[in-house]
Design a protein around this motif. Structure first.
Motif, PDB file in Angstrom:
ATOM      1  N   LYS A 167      38.339   3.287  55.791  1.00  0.00           N
ATOM      2  CA  LYS A 167      39.480   3.864  54.766  1.00  0.00           C
ATOM      3  C   LYS A 167      39.367   3.111  53.327  1.00  0.00           C
ATOM      4  O   LYS A 167      39.643   3.792  52.550  1.00  0.00           O
ATOM      5  CB  LYS A 167      40.873   3.352  55.662  1.00  0.00           C
ATOM      6  CG  LYS A 167      41.996   4.146  54.706  1.00  0.00           C
ATOM      7  CD  LYS A 167      43.344   3.494  55.915  1.00  0.00           C
ATOM      8  CE  LYS A 167      44.658   3.977  55.240  1.00  0.00           C
ATOM      9  NZ  LYS A 167      45.798   3.308  55.677  1.00  0.00           N
ATOM     10  N   LEU A 211      36.661   4.795  51.427  1.00  0.00           N
ATOM     11  CA  LEU A 211      36.851   6.301  50.907  1.00  0.00           C
ATOM     12  C   LEU A 211      38.103   6.234  49.965  1.00  0.00           C
ATOM     13  O   LEU A 211      38.081   6.976  48.915  1.00  0.00           O
ATOM     14  CB  LEU A 211      37.404   7.129  52.351  1.00  0.00           C
ATOM     15  CG  LEU A 211      36.374   7.285  53.265  1.00  0.00           C
ATOM     16  CD1 LEU A 211      36.818   8.205  54.517  1.00  0.00           C
ATOM     17  CD2 LEU A 211      35.249   8.317  52.730  1.00  0.00           C
ATOM     18  N   GLN A 212      39.230   5.351  49.813  1.00  0.00           N
ATOM     19  CA  GLN A 212      39.868   5.306  49.082  1.00  0.00           C
ATOM     20  C   GLN A 212      39.608   4.812  47.789  1.00  0.00           C
ATOM     21  O   GLN A 212      39.876   5.386  46.433  1.00  0.00           O
ATOM     22  CB  GLN A 212      41.274   4.295  49.324  1.00  0.00           C
ATOM     23  CG  GLN A 212      42.135   4.668  50.520  1.00  0.00           C
ATOM     24  CD  GLN A 212      43.187   3.766  50.837  1.00  0.00           C
ATOM     25  OE1 GLN A 212      42.808   2.439  50.819  1.00  0.00           O
ATOM     26  NE2 GLN A 212      44.204   4.082  51.437  1.00  0.00           N
ATOM     27  N   LEU A 249      36.504   5.523  46.687  1.00  0.00           N
ATOM     28  CA  LEU A 249      35.753   6.551  46.281  1.00  0.00           C
ATOM     29  C   LEU A 249      36.783   7.441  45.704  1.00  0.00           C
ATOM     30  O   LEU A 249      36.429   8.094  44.557  1.00  0.00           O
ATOM     31  CB  LEU A 249      35.062   7.347  47.336  1.00  0.00           C
ATOM     32  CG  LEU A 249      33.588   6.597  47.580  1.00  0.00           C
ATOM     33  CD1 LEU A 249      32.985   7.285  48.519  1.00  0.00           C
ATOM     34  CD2 LEU A 249      32.686   6.726  46.173  1.00  0.00           C
ATOM     35  N   GLN A 250      38.042   7.693  46.223  1.00  0.00           N
ATOM     36  CA  GLN A 250      39.016   8.752  46.069  1.00  0.00           C
ATOM     37  C   GLN A 250      39.538   8.567  44.666  1.00  0.00           C
ATOM     38  O   GLN A 250      39.678   9.184  43.601  1.00  0.00           O
ATOM     39  CB  GLN A 250      40.131   8.780  47.195  1.00  0.00           C
ATOM     40  CG  GLN A 250      40.995   9.982  46.612  1.00  0.00           C
ATOM     41  CD  GLN A 250      42.267   9.895  47.621  1.00  0.00           C
ATOM     42  OE1 GLN A 250      42.622   8.759  47.949  1.00  0.00           O
ATOM     43  NE2 GLN A 250      42.812  10.977  47.976  1.00  0.00           N
ATOM     44  N   ARG A 251      40.006   7.304  44.470  1.00  0.00           N
ATOM     45  CA  ARG A 251      40.577   6.735  43.224  1.00  0.00           C
ATOM     46  C   ARG A 251      39.727   6.421  42.115  1.00  0.00           C
ATOM     47  O   ARG A 251      39.993   6.971  41.004  1.00  0.00           O
ATOM     48  CB  ARG A 251      41.129   5.316  43.395  1.00  0.00           C
ATOM     49  CG  ARG A 251      42.662   5.585  43.708  1.00  0.00           C
ATOM     50  CD  ARG A 251      43.348   4.329  43.821  1.00  0.00           C
ATOM     51  NE  ARG A 251      43.672   3.736  45.327  1.00  0.00           N
ATOM     52  CZ  ARG A 251      43.291   2.460  45.616  1.00  0.00           C
ATOM     53  NH1 ARG A 251      42.612   1.627  44.896  1.00  0.00           N
ATOM     54  NH2 ARG A 251      43.701   2.432  46.994  1.00  0.00           N
ATOM     55  N   HIS A 280      36.146   7.762  41.689  1.00  0.00           N
ATOM     56  CA  HIS A 280      35.028   8.260  42.016  1.00  0.00           C
ATOM     57  C   HIS A 280      34.372   8.314  40.658  1.00  0.00           C
ATOM     58  O   HIS A 280      32.968   8.125  40.421  1.00  0.00           O
ATOM     59  CB  HIS A 280      35.278   9.611  42.540  1.00  0.00           C
ATOM     60  CG  HIS A 280      34.174  10.439  42.844  1.00  0.00           C
ATOM     61  ND1 HIS A 280      33.584  11.511  41.832  1.00  0.00           N
ATOM     62  CD2 HIS A 280      33.133  10.562  43.836  1.00  0.00           C
ATOM     63  CE1 HIS A 280      32.339  11.994  42.425  1.00  0.00           C
ATOM     64  NE2 HIS A 280      32.297  11.370  43.671  1.00  0.00           N
ATOM     65  N   ARG A 321      28.756   4.180  44.024  1.00  0.00           N
ATOM     66  CA  ARG A 321      29.135   5.420  44.974  1.00  0.00           C
ATOM     67  C   ARG A 321      28.188   5.291  46.393  1.00  0.00           C
ATOM     68  O   ARG A 321      28.602   5.492  47.345  1.00  0.00           O
ATOM     69  CB  ARG A 321      29.132   6.580  44.390  1.00  0.00           C
ATOM     70  CG  ARG A 321      30.302   7.044  43.222  1.00  0.00           C
ATOM     71  CD  ARG A 321      30.449   8.366  43.066  1.00  0.00           C
ATOM     72  NE  ARG A 321      29.408   8.986  42.495  1.00  0.00           N
ATOM     73  CZ  ARG A 321      29.248   8.917  41.218  1.00  0.00           C
ATOM     74  NH1 ARG A 321      29.983   8.443  40.350  1.00  0.00           N
ATOM     75  NH2 ARG A 321      28.081   9.684  40.767  1.00  0.00           N
TER      76      ARG A 321
END
Ligand code: ADP
Length: 718
Positions: free
Chosen positions: A515, A518-519, A521-523, A525, A533
């Motif tokens: 989690k 992924l967060q 990477l989302q925030r 990126h 990455r």
């Protein structure tokens, strides 16, 4: 005959012969015919001339049995002269048989031809001579006898003389003895005088004795009166019966009361008054006492008596004594005491004892039943007294507690040496023990689980039911506890509880990491370089791998439980298997992983599943033996049909008591230590896989030396 006369001049010759004083007779023929007998001969014979011409034996029949006829016949036969002297002949003379003695000759007369033609018999009576000679002879004999007698007499006189002289000697000796005896006699007379004096003294004594007897006799007649008084006043029922009819002679009031009669019975036969007694033992004993003169005593003798109008049974102690008068048994004294109430009490007591022993028997049987139930029960049973002291423990209790009965009895339920625990593992205070709760409240407690930590054994868990025991007064006197070993149940529950918490924790870690990556990477990126990455994505994949690994284990466990773990067997070369393992584990560790052994063998196996077992062994070694710088994976051909694959580490090893549980589901050696993570499923799944392949699985381990986890598989036959 004619020839005879012719030869002698018949008449003249006859006359000569007739007149001859010599008795003469002539006989002829073999049958001895008397031809001639002169007067002298006829006188001897006592016959007259009529016998002339007759046969000798006919003329003198009395000579039968005497030898003469036969002698004559012999002479005729033999022609030899026969001569005899003093020969007796018995003849009948004047009707009387007279024996006379004769000298005689039978002379054969031979003719000139040499033939016998007659016998000339001449005889002379010598009876007188014979008598004289006999007399002489007798006289001689008498004289000789007299002489002999005289000689004998002489001898007798001689011996009598000798005897006399011997007697003389004896007489002299006897005289001496007589003197002695005289002296003794004198002494005896003196003694006699003395004896007389003693006798006189004895007489006096006798007289005195007589007087005493007289006095005694008087006393005796007085005593008869006192005897009667004695019977009357005796505290015991007393009766005197006399004679063959057992006449009631004396009887006291107690006895009258005892037999239920009055004074009128006196003078009457006992068995007329008490006919019911006949044939009873007591009556027979009384008769025997009378007949044999011997006392009889009996205790608690049952007697049927007609009292108060009906026949009732009573018990008596009694004594029969023979009553003796003038040395003869004339009656019997009966002394009796009624013991009926006592006997009834004894009978009652015996009945109670019997009932009691019946009850005891029932109790014993039910105790036996209870005992066998207790002994075969699958639950432990312990009984405590009011101090908490164990007073009984059944075999199962001994087995669960691992102690002998004697040791158990020596301890209380809250023995401080044995640490009782709450289920959370904290010490159980004494007052929280189910037995203590039950004793404190007096109420039963059910299915109360506690842990027990013995000083030298693994902890175990028991579920206790406790019930109080009250005495008759309702006071608490102890308690009974039944318990069973619920360690397995507890372990499973605890394992599940632990598993849920561990599984949640294990799952949460990779999910959180995933989690976070992924967060990020989302925030950010766009802000991150391509390297960062890539790193974040790698981390995410690792977390997912871990997650997928955990989920696979869980899924496999479910499949195993449901029997759905399917095998897809195909030929598998060990070298190939080793290679796959190397690539999947090598990047995760700094430890040296060494593959060795005979890797050329081919197995018939599910490649993925066997690979999973090997990876599990290797990752465990990496995880649980981090101090082992080398991990060796080895293949050994143990036989033509079997290969053994081992994963060897040099870690801390595993305590022996835990080894047996390693392949169980959810088992982990350290539940609470947070050092290692894991679900405790890997070895369980591995064991199931190997079992499915027809192989064996195990571990050889030694503390501080290391562990070798191994499995065997059958080789493909070539
Ligand atoms: P986990 O997923 O918890 O590792 P496993 O079934 O694979 O479960 O292992 C069970 C337990 O066996 C582990 O918790 C560990 O304590 C013990 N264990 C396994 N392998 C080793 C080893 N090589 N050395 C010491 N302990 C081991």
């Amino acid at each position: 005959m004619i020839r005879f006369f012719n030869a002698l001049g018949t008449e003249a010759l006859l006359e000569i012969l007739n007149q001859s004083s010599t008795a003469t007779a002539i006989y002829t023929g073999s049958d001895i015919n008397i031809q001639l007998a002169n007067d002298a001969m006829l006188t001897i014979w006592g016959k007259d001339r009529s016998i002339i011409g007759k046969k000798f034996e006919d003329a003198l029949p009395e000579l039968k049995g005497q030898p003469f006829t036969q002698l004559l016949k012999n002479v005729w036969e033999t022609a030899e002269t026969y001569e005899a002297v003093s020969t007796p002949a018995t003849l009948e003379i004047d009707g009387e048989m007279v024996t006379s003695y004769f000298d005689f000759i039978y002379q054969p007369i031979i003719d000139n031809k040499g033939e016998i033609y007659c016998i000339l018999h001449t005889a002379s009576d010598v009876t007188e001579r014979e008598r004289a000679w006999k007399l002489l002879h007798e006289k001689e004999q008498t004289e000789q006898q007299t002489n002999e007698e005289l000689t004998a007499l002489n001898e007798e006189i001689l011996s009598t003389n000798e005897e006399l002289s011997a007697l003389n000697k004896e007489y002299t000796a006897t005289n001496g003895q007589l003197d002695e005896t005289n002296k003794e006699l004198q002494q005896t007379i003196i003694d006699l005088n003395n004896s007389n004096k003693i006798l006189e003294f004895r007489n006096r004594e006798l007289k005195e004795l007589n007087e005493t007897i007289l006095q005694l006799n008087k006393k005796l007649s007085d005593s008869e009166i006192s005897f009667s008084n004695l019977i009357d006043q005796a505290p015991v029922a007393t009766l005197l019966v006399k004679g063959d009819d057992f006449i009631i002679t004396m009887i006291n009031a107690s006895m009258l009361e005892l037999i239920g009669k009055d004074q009128s019975v006196i003078g009457k036969p006992l068995f007329d008054e008490l006919p019911e007694l006949k044939g009873q033992l007591a009556a027979n004993m009384l008769i025997e006492t009378y007949q044999k003169g011997k006392s009889h005593t009996d205790y608690s003798n049952p007697v049927l008596l007609n009292r108060r109008g009906s026949l009732e049974k009573g018990y008596f102690n009694f004594t029969y004594t023979p009553f003796i008068e003038n040395g003869k048994v004339t009656g019997v004294i009966d002394m009796a005491m009624e013991v009926t109430p006592q006997m009834i009490a004894i009978e009652e007591r015996d009945k109670i004892i019997l009932e009691k022993s019946d009850l005891e028997e029932t109790l014993r049987k039910s105790e036996q039943r209870l005992q066998s139930i207790l002994e075969t029960m699958a639950e432990g049973v312990g009984v405590i007294d009011n101090t908490g002291q164990l007073i009984y423990a059944n075999p199962m209790a001994q087995q669960i507690l691992g102690l002998s009965e004697s040791v158990i009895k020596g301890r209380t339920f809250d023995d401080p040496k044995w640490q009782n625990l709450r289920l959370d593992g904290t010490p159980l205070p004494a007052e929280e023990h189910p037995m203590a709760i039950m004793m404190a409240t007096g109420k039963p407690v059910f299915d109360h689980e506690i842990g027990v930590q013995p000083p030298d054994r693994e902890r175990f868990y028991i579920s206790i039911n406790a019930a109080p025991i009250f005495d008759k007064e309702g006071n608490l006197s102890g308690g009974i506890g039944t318990f069973m070993d619920v360690t397995t149940r507890r372990m499973i529950t605890q394992g599940k509880d632990d598993f849920i918490s561990i599984a949640s924790h294990e799952l949460k870690t990779p999910v959180t990491a995933l989690k976070a990556s992924l967060q990020l990477l989302q925030r950010s990126h766009d802000k991150f370089s391509s390297e960062i990455r890539t790193k974040l994505l790698d981390q995410s994949i690792k977390s997912l791998d871990k997650l997928s690994h955990l989920l696979t284990d869980l899924l496999d466990t479910t499949r195993i439980e449901q029997g759905q773990l399917k095998l897809v067997k195909r030929p598998l070369i060990i070298a190939e298997l080793f290679e796959d393992c190397r690539s999947s584990v090598i990047q995760n560790t700094a430890q040296q992983i060494i593959f060795e052994g005979d890797t050329s063998q081919t197995l018939e196996a599910d490649h993925q599943q066997i690979g999973q077992v090997m990876v599990n062994f290797i990752t465990n070694a990496i995880k649980y033996a981090p101090e082992s710088d080398k991990i060796i994976i080895k293949a050994d051909r143990v036989s033509d049909h079997e290969i053994k694959i081992s994963v060897i580490d040099h870690g801390l090893g595993i305590p022996q008591e835990k080894v047996q549980h390693l392949f169980e589901r959810y088992y982990r050696t350290n539940y609470h230590g947070q050092k290692f993570t894991g679900l405790g499923l890997g070895l369980y799944i591995s064991a199931e896989i190997i079992k499915n392949h027809g192989g064996k699985i195990g571990v050889d381990t030694e503390l501080n030396v290391g562990s070798t986890f191994w499995f065997t598989l059958p080789l493909t036959s070539e």
